[in-house]
Design a protein around this motif. Structure first.
Motif, PDB file in Angstrom:
ATOM      1  N   ARG A   1      64.421  14.411  84.690  1.00 14.58           N
ATOM      2  CA  ARG A   1      65.504  14.873  85.541  1.00 14.58           C
ATOM      3  C   ARG A   1      66.469  13.732  85.801  1.00 14.58           C
TER       4      ARG A   1
ATOM      5  N   VAL B   1      59.435  13.156  84.825  1.00 14.08           N
ATOM      6  CA  VAL B   1      58.830  14.030  85.819  1.00 14.08           C
ATOM      7  C   VAL B   1      57.408  14.409  85.433  1.00 14.08           C
TER       8      VAL B   1
ATOM      9  N   SER C   1      56.597  10.867  92.394  1.00 17.10           N
ATOM     10  CA  SER C   1      57.290  11.676  93.392  1.00 17.10           C
ATOM     11  C   SER C   1      56.976  13.172  93.288  1.00 17.10           C
ATOM     12  N   VAL C   2      56.333  13.591  92.194  1.00 10.31           N
ATOM     13  CA  VAL C   2      56.062  15.027  92.019  1.00 10.31           C
ATOM     14  C   VAL C   2      54.577  15.342  91.916  1.00 10.31           C
TER      15      VAL C   2
ATOM     16  N   PHE D   1      54.131  19.520  91.081  1.00 13.42           N
ATOM     17  CA  PHE D   1      54.614  20.033  89.803  1.00 13.42           C
ATOM     18  C   PHE D   1      53.456  20.104  88.814  1.00 13.42           C
TER      19      PHE D   1
ATOM     20  N   MET E   1      57.212  24.186  89.547  1.00 16.71           N
ATOM     21  CA  MET E   1      57.602  23.287  90.637  1.00 16.71           C
ATOM     22  C   MET E   1      57.386  23.993  91.967  1.00 16.71           C
TER      23      MET E   1
ATOM     24  N   LEU F   1      59.222  22.443  96.805  1.00 24.70           N
ATOM     25  CA  LEU F   1      60.424  21.706  96.422  1.00 24.70           C
ATOM     26  C   LEU F   1      61.098  21.059  97.623  1.00 24.70           C
ATOM     27  N   LYS F   2      61.672  19.898  97.372  1.00 20.69           N
ATOM     28  CA  LYS F   2      62.352  19.113  98.393  1.00 20.69           C
ATOM     29  C   LYS F   2      63.808  18.898  97.985  1.00 20.69           C
TER      30      LYS F   2
ATOM     31  N   ASP G   1      64.504  16.721  95.046  1.00 13.10           N
ATOM     32  CA  ASP G   1      64.214  17.220  93.706  1.00 13.10           C
ATOM     33  C   ASP G   1      65.469  17.757  93.014  1.00 13.10           C
TER      34      ASP G   1
ATOM     35  N   TYR H   1      67.463  19.106  85.026  1.00 13.42           N
ATOM     36  CA  TYR H   1      66.156  18.918  84.409  1.00 13.42           C
ATOM     37  C   TYR H   1      66.256  19.140  82.901  1.00 13.42           C
TER      38      TYR H   1
END
Length: 123
Positions: free
Chosen positions: A40, A50, A64-65, A69, A84, A87-88, A91, A95
């Motif tokens: 991403r 990712v 971070s995922v 994910f 995913m 989600l934040k 994010d 992608y």
């Protein structure tokens, strides 16, 4: 000619889920000898690895995922998915999926890339 086409992006509220798909075509070699990655890139930021999956099904995730994910393959249909969850806003990015016969995992050195799909996480 190799084509990777991402789909499934969109806008979602924080805490929501999306499933991205990457449909592949045109490979010279059988689909199952390729290794896959999802990357991403947000505006003004570097491209970030990712998730990745190799030919043996081994997976890697960016810090971070992790836990949110999941990458998986539908080999019969030459599709790679990125599920995913939770989600934040951070994010939010474009992608991209990528493929290569080499095992690059989260390094952005893949030979083949899609054009990307936008994911926006916002309330």
């Amino acid at each position: 000619q190799v084509r990777l086409v991402e789909s499934g992006g969109g806008s979602v509220q924080p805490g929501g889920s999306l499933r991205l798909s990457c449909a592949a075509s045109g490979f010279y070699y059988p689909y199952n000898i390729y290794n896959w990655g999802w990357f991403r890139q947000a505006p003004g930021k570097d491209r970030e690895g990712v998730a990745a999956i190799d030919t043996d099904g081994n997976t890697r995730y960016g810090d971070s995922v992790k836990g949110r994910f999941t990458i998986f393959k539908d080999s019969a249909n030459s599709i790679v998915y990125l599920q995913m969850n939770s989600l934040k806003p951070e994010d939010t990015a474009t992608y991209y999926c990528a493929a290569d016969r080499a095992r690059w995992f989260l390094q952005a050195k893949y030979d083949y890339w899609g054009r990307g799909t936008q994911v926006t996480v916002s309330s």
